[in-house]
Enzyme design. Structure first.
Site, PDB file in Angstrom:
ATOM      1  N   CYS A  94       6.960  -0.874  10.269  1.00 61.10           N
ATOM      2  CA  CYS A  94       5.952  -1.607  11.055  1.00 61.10           C
ATOM      3  C   CYS A  94       6.582  -2.210  12.318  1.00 61.10           C
ATOM      4  CB  CYS A  94       5.231  -2.647  10.193  1.00 61.10           C
ATOM      5  SG  CYS A  94       3.661  -3.202  10.922  1.00 61.10           S
ATOM      6  N   HIS A 172       3.092   0.245   5.800  1.00 57.64           N
ATOM      7  CA  HIS A 172       3.927  -0.577   4.931  1.00 57.64           C
ATOM      8  C   HIS A 172       4.062   0.042   3.541  1.00 57.64           C
ATOM      9  CE1 HIS A 172       4.348  -4.356   7.279  1.00 57.64           C
ATOM     10  NE2 HIS A 172       3.184  -4.016   7.803  1.00 57.64           N
ATOM     11  N   GLU A 174       6.102  -0.768   1.410  1.00 60.80           N
ATOM     12  CA  GLU A 174       6.484  -1.868   0.506  1.00 60.80           C
ATOM     13  C   GLU A 174       5.300  -2.700   0.037  1.00 60.80           C
ATOM     14  OE1 GLU A 174       6.579  -4.065   4.508  1.00 60.80           O
ATOM     15  OE2 GLU A 174       6.555  -2.009   3.725  1.00 60.80           O
TER      16      GLU A 174
END
Length: 226
Positions: A94, A172, A174
């Protein structure tokens, strides 16, 4: 193997209390790869001494814009260029994706087309990715050395590589559904258009390819050529 996490922002307070701060998300994502981590909160002015202080580097997401006037952004860009020149593996997520592009000659802007939030499909030469997005800023001009690996109609430069050792991705991997749900409920209202909030909320159960992305990121960090 020691991974240096260049932390460019902190998790929102509600997320911090329940899911942990930004580096913890990556430690969970990359669990099982026997990495150790050294955290450098560069957004607080804490930097490594050298591009070789760690075996590989990962730059996190952030609430800040890569184009904003913060004291820590120019030295971070300089560090990125030194890491790149040294051939040390580097991954950006990002904001990390954006600041690497900016440091290497590209352009990042607050995108006039608005926001991308929630489960998003990307296509490229390696097939389809489905990852959770949370951004308005994006890379709008590619650096000279960048190769596009994934794109969506909204984000044409969603994953990039630079030579054999640098990989960056705009969404993202994660962030699971729990993180996106929390952001949609507590950060999005008044900022993200209601119709996007509604669509992302309905898509919370979408199966992502985050585990595949984790393997790709781990491979890059270990020095596997792109």
């Amino acid at each position: 193997m020691k991974i240096g996490i260049l932390q460019t922002g902190h998790a929102p307070d509600n997320m911090l209390e329940t899911l942990g701060d930004t580096p913890v998300f990556f430690e969970r994502l990359l669990a099982g790869h026997d990495f150790t981590y050294q955290i450098y909160p560069v957004c607080d002015g804490v930097f490594p001494d050298s591009s070789r202080d760690c075996d590989a580097w990962l730059i996190t997401g952030s609430k800040f814009g890569a184009y904003e006037d913060h004291d820590w952004i120019p030295p971070l860009e300089d560090l990125i260029r030194r890491i790149y020149a040294a051939g040390v593996p580097l991954v950006g997520i990002c904001f990390g994706h954006q600041i690497i592009a900016q440091a290497l000659g590209g352009r990042v802007e607050k995108f006039s087309g608005g926001w991308s939030v929630g489960a998003t499909r990307y296509t490229g030469p390696e097939g389809e990715k489905v990852l959770n997005a949370w951004h308005q800023d994006q890379v709008t001009v590619l650096p000279p050395d960048a190769k596009v690996l994934a794109a969506s109609p909204f984000c044409p430069y969603a994953a990039l590589s630079y030579g054999p050792h640098v990989y960056t991705v705009q969404p993202h991997p994660e962030y699971g559904a729990d993180a996106i749900d929390m952001l949609l409920r507590e950060r999005a209202p008044g900022v993200v258009p209601p119709e996007l909030i509604e669509a992302a909320t309905k898509a919370l159960d979408t199966q992502t390819t985050a585990s595949d992305e984790a393997e790709r990121i781990a491979a890059v960090l270990k020095g596997t050529p792109l």
